[in-house]
Design a protein around this motif. Structure first.
Motif, PDB file in Angstrom:
ATOM      1  N   UNK A 190      45.091  43.040  37.452  1.00 56.65           N
ATOM      2  CA  UNK A 190      46.378  42.357  37.555  1.00 56.65           C
ATOM      3  C   UNK A 190      46.343  41.016  36.833  1.00 56.65           C
ATOM      4  N   UNK A 191      45.365  40.173  37.150  1.00 58.56           N
ATOM      5  CA  UNK A 191      45.333  38.841  36.551  1.00 58.56           C
ATOM      6  C   UNK A 191      44.917  38.871  35.081  1.00 58.56           C
ATOM      7  N   UNK A 192      44.187  39.886  34.687  1.00 61.20           N
ATOM      8  CA  UNK A 192      43.882  40.044  33.264  1.00 61.20           C
ATOM      9  C   UNK A 192      45.155  40.286  32.470  1.00 61.20           C
ATOM     10  N   UNK A 193      46.013  41.168  32.987  1.00 60.09           N
ATOM     11  CA  UNK A 193      47.243  41.511  32.271  1.00 60.09           C
ATOM     12  C   UNK A 193      48.282  40.395  32.346  1.00 60.09           C
ATOM     13  N   UNK A 194      48.419  39.781  33.525  1.00 57.78           N
ATOM     14  CA  UNK A 194      49.467  38.772  33.723  1.00 57.78           C
ATOM     15  C   UNK A 194      49.100  37.432  33.087  1.00 57.78           C
ATOM     16  N   UNK A 195      47.835  37.017  33.249  1.00 53.15           N
ATOM     17  CA  UNK A 195      47.427  35.685  32.808  1.00 53.15           C
ATOM     18  C   UNK A 195      46.463  35.703  31.624  1.00 53.15           C
ATOM     19  N   UNK A 196      46.057  36.874  31.183  1.00 50.37           N
ATOM     20  CA  UNK A 196      45.187  36.970  30.015  1.00 50.37           C
ATOM     21  C   UNK A 196      43.741  36.639  30.275  1.00 50.37           C
ATOM     22  N   UNK A 197      43.294  36.735  31.532  1.00 48.41           N
ATOM     23  CA  UNK A 197      41.916  36.387  31.856  1.00 48.41           C
ATOM     24  C   UNK A 197      40.966  37.538  31.542  1.00 48.41           C
ATOM     25  N   UNK A 198      39.746  37.193  31.195  1.00 45.33           N
ATOM     26  CA  UNK A 198      38.645  38.150  31.096  1.00 45.33           C
ATOM     27  C   UNK A 198      37.650  37.803  32.190  1.00 45.33           C
ATOM     28  N   UNK A 199      37.261  38.786  32.975  1.00 42.61           N
ATOM     29  CA  UNK A 199      36.401  38.526  34.133  1.00 42.61           C
ATOM     30  C   UNK A 199      34.934  38.784  33.821  1.00 42.61           C
ATOM     31  N   UNK A 200      34.099  37.925  34.390  1.00 43.03           N
ATOM     32  CA  UNK A 200      32.652  38.070  34.257  1.00 43.03           C
ATOM     33  C   UNK A 200      32.011  37.959  35.637  1.00 43.03           C
TER      34      UNK A 200
END
Length: 249
Positions: free
Chosen positions: A11-21
């Motif tokens: 969700x937050x990757x798509x909405x805010x453009x984040x990449x998670x590590x």
């Protein structure tokens, strides 16, 4: 904290453009990065915990035990900790009006900031009495102290404003009602995230199961910012503008 970590990451990757590590805290905690800059952490709630999904600010302190004692001395609540956690020690607390926040002693995971570049835009405490809350947090967290690097506290356009090295990082607004049926206006800390296009972020959030808080024309939304809930109910605001002390909410 989220119910389903992979879903929250999507969700937050798509909405805010984040990449998670991943982090050294284990598989149940990850950090969202925007163009290589750390923005926020997301952790998985245990299924056995019946607590609300929420964004919670953590404030850096020199000594978690001392700060926890200050919180309790001022008739507020330390709910969890201080406990050893990864590279530091943390505690979860609530101020006298029930707004939840955390404290963190130790090296950040990783080192991040507020109010600049790709970091979260700012935090807002919506509380019953802004001045009383400002005094509480100043005493507990050493705001407005004489030491180098301390945050500056000012009064601007009916808001108590917190600045660090000239950048606005938080503000405190009075008028929230503790027993209000709408949790959006109860005492709470609220986070604003920068996005380049608010409309795109809103459409994407709704398409992934999130929802807009309020209807068009509601004070929970404006042309350059909109409050949202993620699919788990976590409340946050997307904004395309810099902090403006007179911003309605």
């Amino acid at each position: 904290m989220a119910r389903d970590l992979p879903t929250a990451e999507e969700f937050y990757s798509e909405v805010l453009g984040w990449a998670f590590r991943p982090t050294r805290l284990g598989e149940e905690f990850s950090v969202g990065f925007l163009d290589g800059t750390p923005v926020a952490g997301v952790g998985a709630l245990a299924d056995s915990l019946s607590v609300a999904v929420a964004w919670t600010p953590y404030f850096a302190v020199d000594d978690a035990d001392t700060t926890a004692a200050r919180i309790q001395e001022r008739s507020a609540t330390v709910a969890v900790g201080p406990l050893s956690f990864g590279t530091g020690r943390a505690a979860l607390a609530a101020d006298r009006d029930g707004a939840v926040f955390g404290i963190w002693q130790g090296r950040a995971i990783p080192d991040w900031s507020m109010g600049t570049d790709k970091a979260p835009a700012w935090l807002e405490l919506r509380t019953r009495d802004a001045f009383e809350a400002a005094i509480f947090y100043a005493e507990v967290l050493d705001w407005a102290c004489a030491q180098p690097g301390c945050c500056q506290v000012t009064y601007e356009d009916d808001h108590v404003v917190l600045r660090h090295q000239g950048d606005m990082v938080a503000r405190i607004t009075g008028g929230a009602v503790g027993e209000a049926p709408d949790p959006h206006i109860r005492p709470r800390w609220h986070v604003y995230f920068y996005v380049p296009d608010v409309d795109f972020a809103v459409r994407t959030a709704v398409g992934l199961g999130g929802r807009v808080v309020g209807d068009p024309g509601d004070p929970a939304r404006a042309d350059d910012w909109v409050s949202l809930r993620d699919p788990d109910g976590g409340l946050f605001t997307v904004t395309s503008s810099d902090p403006v002390p007179g911003l309605p909410h």
